[in-house]
Design an enzyme around this catalytic site. Sequence first.
Site, PDB file in Angstrom:
ATOM      1  N   ASP A  81       1.152   0.095   0.185  1.00 27.33           N
ATOM      2  CA  ASP A  81       1.326  -1.255  -0.379  1.00 27.33           C
ATOM      3  C   ASP A  81       2.798  -1.670  -0.282  1.00 27.33           C
ATOM      4  O   ASP A  81       3.132  -2.782   0.133  1.00 27.33           O
ATOM      5  CB  ASP A  81       0.913  -1.288  -1.858  1.00 27.33           C
ATOM      6  CG  ASP A  81      -0.540  -0.909  -2.098  1.00 27.33           C
ATOM      7  OD1 ASP A  81      -1.326  -1.775  -2.503  1.00 27.33           O
ATOM      8  OD2 ASP A  81      -0.905   0.263  -1.864  1.00 27.33           O
ATOM      9  N   THR A 140      -6.842  -1.558  -2.541  1.00 27.74           N
ATOM     10  CA  THR A 140      -6.133  -0.261  -2.568  1.00 27.74           C
ATOM     11  C   THR A 140      -7.085   0.868  -2.974  1.00 27.74           C
ATOM     12  O   THR A 140      -6.973   1.985  -2.475  1.00 27.74           O
ATOM     13  CB  THR A 140      -4.928  -0.337  -3.539  1.00 27.74           C
ATOM     14  OG1 THR A 140      -4.115  -1.442  -3.135  1.00 27.74           O
ATOM     15  CG2 THR A 140      -4.084   0.922  -3.485  1.00 27.74           C
TER      16      THR A 140
END
Length: 334
Positions: free
Chosen positions: A48, A129
């Site tokens: 990320d 995620t």
Amino acid sequence: MGINLKSPETQFAIEFIRNGSELARRIHAETSIRSRVKPDHSPVTFADMGVQAIAGALLEQHFPGAVLVAEEDAEFLKAPEGVEDLEKISSYVHSFFPHAKPGEIRRWIDRGQGKPAGSFWTLDPIDGTKGFLRGGQYAIALAFIHNGKVELAALGCPELELQGHKGLGKGVGIFAARGQGCWAASLDGLKESQSWVRLGVSRCREVRQARILDSFDPGHKSTEKSRLIREALGTLEDPVSMDSMAKHVVIASGDAEIFFRTLPQKEPGHREKIWDVAAGALAIEEAGGRVTDLEGRKLDFGAGVTLARNPGFLATNGFLHETVLEALRQATRV
Ligand code: AMP
Ligand code: MG
């Protein structure tokens, strides 16, 4: 007519998707992926952070004055306990920017702290995620918003294979621009205009035959309401659960017809973040489909960081949109 990859915005978006997907794939291939839990209880990984750093760096090169509104920030990396993480993130980013100093990488990440303005970019560096950590679907998603409307979208879906376009293999890049269609290419061939194929939604008009996608995470929807809606629709197949905006790409490509996100029982006031929806929404519209909130209203990307005026989300191939809205009304009456 083929895809036009010439505009500076398009070139930036495609270069970012190519590099961002490469970094994400590299971390995804590691045997164990470390994650940390953010204050909102969602996980964040080096991918990320690294992907957002790449976006900030490329934006600075291509459009130094542009605003970026993105999911992550570098706050944790400024604290003593974040030093080790910053070093690790830097080691990934160095494959793309070999001379970047840690402070510069932190600044690239924090470039995503821009405030929505008349024109701005919005980014989810790793959408889904949890899917990324679980070996499921995830997406790198970038969009350009102008006066509350999404004008350009680019997504990388490294784990996705489109059933109607198997020749692209696993790992697809998606590009859509308002009025110019929605296109897909293998993540390995994003630069050449001849490697892009145009996507179109399914022509299915028979709701019982429709394929429904569903959010993987039970916390991201009302499981009960979603079941009631499917019951009202009378669809024959079980829904397919999938993380991230890979769902939107699947609808755009014609591999499924319906995706809706109901509001979680515990959080009926929940509103989507713009970066969780913008790129996928334009991809679906440009492929001929329709996106609205659960009440059938257009999505307003000019209301700040969230879709404050739009409860929930509904995407269909267009032909089935009114039918699903009617089923939604029925399900909320009970
Ligand atoms: P999924 O669709 O299962 O990949 O879930 C990821 C998405 O869920 C995020 O990108 C958001 O759009 C959405 N989301 C996150 N938190 C919530 C929440 N509390 N309620 C409803 N949706 C959420
Ligand atoms: Mg997200």
